[in-house]
Design a protein around this motif. Structure first.
Motif, PDB file in Angstrom:
ATOM      1  N   VAL A 113      23.973  11.568  -0.765  1.00 44.91           N
ATOM      2  CA  VAL A 113      23.435  12.905  -1.058  1.00 44.91           C
ATOM      3  C   VAL A 113      22.915  12.952  -2.481  1.00 44.91           C
ATOM      4  O   VAL A 113      21.817  13.423  -2.764  1.00 44.91           O
ATOM      5  N   GLN A 114      23.730  12.432  -3.441  1.00 46.98           N
ATOM      6  CA  GLN A 114      23.358  12.494  -4.851  1.00 46.98           C
ATOM      7  C   GLN A 114      22.172  11.607  -5.190  1.00 46.98           C
ATOM      8  O   GLN A 114      21.298  11.971  -5.965  1.00 46.98           O
ATOM      9  N   LEU A 115      22.146  10.400  -4.598  1.00 49.91           N
ATOM     10  CA  LEU A 115      21.071   9.470  -4.910  1.00 49.91           C
ATOM     11  C   LEU A 115      19.800   9.768  -4.143  1.00 49.91           C
ATOM     12  O   LEU A 115      18.731   9.282  -4.484  1.00 49.91           O
ATOM     13  N   GLU A 116      19.915  10.585  -3.088  1.00 41.87           N
ATOM     14  CA  GLU A 116      18.767  10.929  -2.255  1.00 41.87           C
ATOM     15  C   GLU A 116      17.980   9.676  -1.882  1.00 41.87           C
ATOM     16  O   GLU A 116      16.788   9.556  -2.137  1.00 41.87           O
ATOM     17  N   VAL A 117      18.713   8.714  -1.304  1.00 44.48           N
ATOM     18  CA  VAL A 117      18.076   7.473  -0.896  1.00 44.48           C
ATOM     19  C   VAL A 117      16.986   7.797   0.130  1.00 44.48           C
ATOM     20  O   VAL A 117      17.231   8.427   1.147  1.00 44.48           O
ATOM     21  N   LYS A 118      15.785   7.368  -0.143  1.00 44.73           N
ATOM     22  CA  LYS A 118      14.634   7.751   0.674  1.00 44.73           C
ATOM     23  C   LYS A 118      14.401   6.780   1.811  1.00 44.73           C
ATOM     24  O   LYS A 118      14.845   5.633   1.772  1.00 44.73           O
ATOM     25  N   PRO A 119      13.687   7.234   2.839  1.00 42.15           N
ATOM     26  CA  PRO A 119      13.316   6.319   3.920  1.00 42.15           C
ATOM     27  C   PRO A 119      12.509   5.147   3.364  1.00 42.15           C
ATOM     28  O   PRO A 119      11.861   5.259   2.332  1.00 42.15           O
ATOM     29  N   PHE A 120      12.552   4.021   4.066  1.00 40.61           N
ATOM     30  CA  PHE A 120      11.818   2.809   3.694  1.00 40.61           C
ATOM     31  C   PHE A 120      12.275   2.262   2.340  1.00 40.61           C
ATOM     32  O   PHE A 120      11.513   1.591   1.648  1.00 40.61           O
ATOM     33  N   ASP A 121      13.519   2.576   1.964  1.00 41.19           N
ATOM     34  CA  ASP A 121      14.034   2.060   0.696  1.00 41.19           C
ATOM     35  C   ASP A 121      13.974   0.540   0.679  1.00 41.19           C
ATOM     36  O   ASP A 121      13.678  -0.072  -0.356  1.00 41.19           O
ATOM     37  N   PHE A 122      14.236  -0.089   1.836  1.00 42.56           N
ATOM     38  CA  PHE A 122      14.208  -1.549   1.934  1.00 42.56           C
ATOM     39  C   PHE A 122      12.827  -2.102   1.578  1.00 42.56           C
ATOM     40  O   PHE A 122      12.708  -3.161   0.955  1.00 42.56           O
ATOM     41  N   ALA A 123      11.771  -1.378   1.977  1.00 41.46           N
ATOM     42  CA  ALA A 123      10.407  -1.886   1.799  1.00 41.46           C
ATOM     43  C   ALA A 123      10.006  -1.940   0.335  1.00 41.46           C
ATOM     44  O   ALA A 123       9.112  -2.693  -0.040  1.00 41.46           O
ATOM     45  N   ARG A 124      10.676  -1.152  -0.500  1.00 36.50           N
ATOM     46  CA  ARG A 124      10.325  -1.153  -1.922  1.00 36.50           C
ATOM     47  C   ARG A 124      10.767  -2.438  -2.615  1.00 36.50           C
ATOM     48  O   ARG A 124      10.410  -2.679  -3.762  1.00 36.50           O
ATOM     49  N   ARG A 125      11.573  -3.235  -1.924  1.00 34.46           N
ATOM     50  CA  ARG A 125      12.016  -4.508  -2.505  1.00 34.46           C
ATOM     51  C   ARG A 125      11.326  -5.697  -1.833  1.00 34.46           C
ATOM     52  O   ARG A 125      11.738  -6.844  -2.011  1.00 34.46           O
ATOM     53  N   VAL A 126      10.278  -5.405  -1.063  1.00 32.58           N
ATOM     54  CA  VAL A 126       9.583  -6.446  -0.308  1.00 32.58           C
ATOM     55  C   VAL A 126       8.195  -6.662  -0.891  1.00 32.58           C
ATOM     56  O   VAL A 126       7.549  -5.718  -1.354  1.00 32.58           O
ATOM     57  N   ASP A 127       7.730  -7.897  -0.876  1.00 32.77           N
ATOM     58  CA  ASP A 127       6.382  -8.201  -1.339  1.00 32.77           C
ATOM     59  C   ASP A 127       5.371  -7.395  -0.518  1.00 32.77           C
ATOM     60  O   ASP A 127       5.420  -7.382   0.714  1.00 32.77           O
ATOM     61  N   PRO A 128       4.433  -6.686  -1.181  1.00 33.51           N
ATOM     62  CA  PRO A 128       3.497  -5.814  -0.453  1.00 33.51           C
ATOM     63  C   PRO A 128       2.642  -6.550   0.574  1.00 33.51           C
ATOM     64  O   PRO A 128       2.267  -5.980   1.599  1.00 33.51           O
ATOM     65  N   MET A 129       2.335  -7.819   0.331  1.00 34.24           N
ATOM     66  CA  MET A 129       1.510  -8.560   1.291  1.00 34.24           C
ATOM     67  C   MET A 129       2.259  -8.848   2.582  1.00 34.24           C
ATOM     68  O   MET A 129       1.651  -8.951   3.651  1.00 34.24           O
ATOM     69  N   GLN A 130       3.588  -8.952   2.510  1.00 32.61           N
ATOM     70  CA  GLN A 130       4.365  -9.100   3.727  1.00 32.61           C
ATOM     71  C   GLN A 130       4.254  -7.838   4.582  1.00 32.61           C
ATOM     72  O   GLN A 130       4.120  -7.910   5.802  1.00 32.61           O
ATOM     73  N   ILE A 131       4.315  -6.701   3.900  1.00 33.46           N
ATOM     74  CA  ILE A 131       4.189  -5.425   4.609  1.00 33.46           C
ATOM     75  C   ILE A 131       2.772  -5.282   5.170  1.00 33.46           C
ATOM     76  O   ILE A 131       2.568  -4.789   6.282  1.00 33.46           O
ATOM     77  N   TYR A 132       1.787  -5.724   4.379  1.00 31.05           N
ATOM     78  CA  TYR A 132       0.392  -5.647   4.819  1.00 31.05           C
ATOM     79  C   TYR A 132       0.178  -6.403   6.131  1.00 31.05           C
ATOM     80  O   TYR A 132      -0.483  -5.904   7.047  1.00 31.05           O
ATOM     81  N   HIS A 133       0.748  -7.595   6.245  1.00 31.40           N
ATOM     82  CA  HIS A 133       0.563  -8.399   7.458  1.00 31.40           C
ATOM     83  C   HIS A 133       1.136  -7.682   8.684  1.00 31.40           C
ATOM     84  O   HIS A 133       0.619  -7.834   9.791  1.00 31.40           O
ATOM     85  N   PHE A 134       2.179  -6.890   8.477  1.00 35.91           N
ATOM     86  CA  PHE A 134       2.745  -6.117   9.566  1.00 35.91           C
ATOM     87  C   PHE A 134       1.881  -4.904   9.896  1.00 35.91           C
ATOM     88  O   PHE A 134       1.716  -4.530  11.053  1.00 35.91           O
ATOM     89  N   LEU A 135       1.300  -4.285   8.863  1.00 37.36           N
ATOM     90  CA  LEU A 135       0.604  -3.005   9.042  1.00 37.36           C
ATOM     91  C   LEU A 135      -0.875  -3.133   9.423  1.00 37.36           C
ATOM     92  O   LEU A 135      -1.443  -2.195   9.983  1.00 37.36           O
ATOM     93  N   GLN A 136      -1.505  -4.258   9.135  1.00 37.78           N
ATOM     94  CA  GLN A 136      -2.960  -4.334   9.202  1.00 37.78           C
ATOM     95  C   GLN A 136      -3.561  -3.943  10.555  1.00 37.78           C
ATOM     96  O   GLN A 136      -4.678  -3.439  10.605  1.00 37.78           O
ATOM     97  N   ASN A 137      -2.816  -4.145  11.628  1.00 31.36           N
ATOM     98  CA  ASN A 137      -3.342  -3.811  12.950  1.00 31.36           C
ATOM     99  C   ASN A 137      -2.748  -2.531  13.525  1.00 31.36           C
ATOM    100  O   ASN A 137      -2.956  -2.219  14.703  1.00 31.36           O
ATOM    101  N   GLU A 138      -2.001  -1.802  12.688  1.00 27.02           N
ATOM    102  CA  GLU A 138      -1.378  -0.570  13.156  1.00 27.02           C
ATOM    103  C   GLU A 138      -2.353   0.605  13.081  1.00 27.02           C
ATOM    104  O   GLU A 138      -3.407   0.538  12.438  1.00 27.02           O
ATOM    105  N   HIS A 139      -1.973   1.708  13.716  1.00 25.44           N
ATOM    106  CA  HIS A 139      -2.783   2.929  13.678  1.00 25.44           C
ATOM    107  C   HIS A 139      -2.841   3.456  12.236  1.00 25.44           C
ATOM    108  O   HIS A 139      -1.847   3.350  11.500  1.00 25.44           O
ATOM    109  N   PRO A 140      -3.975   4.018  11.802  1.00 25.86           N
ATOM    110  CA  PRO A 140      -4.094   4.528  10.428  1.00 25.86           C
ATOM    111  C   PRO A 140      -2.987   5.506  10.047  1.00 25.86           C
ATOM    112  O   PRO A 140      -2.544   5.523   8.896  1.00 25.86           O
TER     113      PRO A 140
END
Length: 336
Positions: free
Chosen positions: A102-129
């Motif tokens: 509650v105090q830290l207000e941990v946000k959704p996708f907290d895990f993704a903030r510690r991941v290389d953006p290009m790894q996320i890009y490879h997952f997202l590139q063919n997804e819906h806008p």
């Protein structure tokens, strides 16, 4: 029953600050808002005496919360709870984690903030806008900028518009997307209901991309929603950002803007902005400005803001024409 359990959060904070002493407590106050300081000062004033047992229990709870925060930072909430259960037992671990989330207000996708953006890009590139926009809205602006720059040009403005127009996303949708992303990236997540996106979000992202990508996105977006583009442009560079310009650019801006606008703008400018503006004027011009600014007397905030807005418009126009360069992230590159 533990005496500390009967205390409110404010009372515990007051006891903690009293226990820390004046010097350490004053440093904590430096990081608080006026309202928080007022409330805590009142709580401290209402405590006539700190019971030794209460003090010990409050300090113990604070220590446990600090340790739990470190565990969350190292491996996420699940990892923290597992370690705390081993050390303190299931019930106590659950209580600590519940307070922290509650105090830290941990946000959704907290895990993704510690991941290389290009790894996320490879997952997202063919997804819906819309899915891409949802994920980018939850990432750090620098990460989102890398991903947005890597998308096909025709998709960039579509995603940018969806980010800007986001209001509220249901927890069910976030949960589903998080679950899929988690399985791809093998990380820890926390489900949450969140307000994401908006103008500030897309501005932060665009400030991190190279000039070519930014220009392409805004040009394509202007065909669909020109008012939105104008609003984004207004927020991408504010008057105080003039300190990021080089000397030649500042001198060009001084030549181009109306003296009256510059005088009004400087009336409410920070010392840093005034200093860098005056350093790029002749001594005679500085003296004239200082004298005339005194004659202006009190000015309306609205007039100052409008003058600063006109100067920002001039700066954006000069950048669009290639006469000056605004420093930004991404791969703008320089030819030497």
């Amino acid at each position: 029953m533990s005496t500390a359990l009967k205390l409110t959060g404010k009372q515990k904070a007051a006891i903690l600050l009293i226990s820390m002493g004046k010097e350490a407590s004053s440093k904590v106050f430096n990081h608080m808002s006026d309202d928080e300081i007022e409330q805590l000062t009142l709580a401290i004033a209402n405590i006539k005496k700190v019971d030794a047992k209460e003090k010990e229990e409050v300090l113990k709870e604070f220590h446990e919360m600090c340790i739990a925060s470190d565990y969350i930072a190292m491996g996420g909430i699940t990892f923290a709870q597992d370690v705390l259960e081993t050390a303190l037992g299931r019930e106590r671990a659950r209580q600590i984690i519940q307070k922290l989330t509650v105090q830290l207000e941990v946000k959704p996708f907290d895990f993704a903030r510690r991941v290389d953006p290009m790894q996320i890009y490879h997952f997202l590139q063919n997804e819906h806008p819309q899915t891409i926009a949802l994920v980018l809205s939850h990432l750090e602006p620098q990460q989102a900028a890398v991903i947005l720059s890597s998308l096909p040009e025709e998709l960039q403005s579509n995603v940018a518009r969806r980010i800007a127009l986001f209001e509220q996303t249901s927890p069910e949708v976030i949960k589903e997307v998080e679950h899929i992303l988690e399985s791809k990236l093998s990380a820890t997540i926390r489900k949450d209901f969140s307000v994401v996106g908006g103008i500030e979000s897309i501005v932060a992202i665009l400030n991190g991309v190279d000039r070519g990508t930014e220009k392409s996105i805004l040009e394509n977006l202007s065909h669909k929603d020109n008012n939105l583009v104008e609003e984004i442009k207004k927020r991408m560079f504010v008057f105080e950002d003039i300190i990021s310009l080089d000397r030649r650019a500042i001198q060009r801006v001084i030549q181009e803007v109306e003296n009256q606008d510059l005088m009004l703008a400087l009336k409410a400018a920070s010392p840093e902005v005034k200093k860098i503006i005056f350093e790029n004027m002749s001594q005679r011009m500085v003296e004239t400005f200082e004298e005339e600014m005194q004659y202006l007397g009190p000015v309306r905030v609205k007039d100052v803001e409008e003058a600063q807005g006109r100067i920002v418009s001039v700066i954006r126009r000069l950048e669009d024409s290639g006469e000056i360069v605004i420093a930004r992230g991404g791969n703008d590159g320089l030819i030497l």
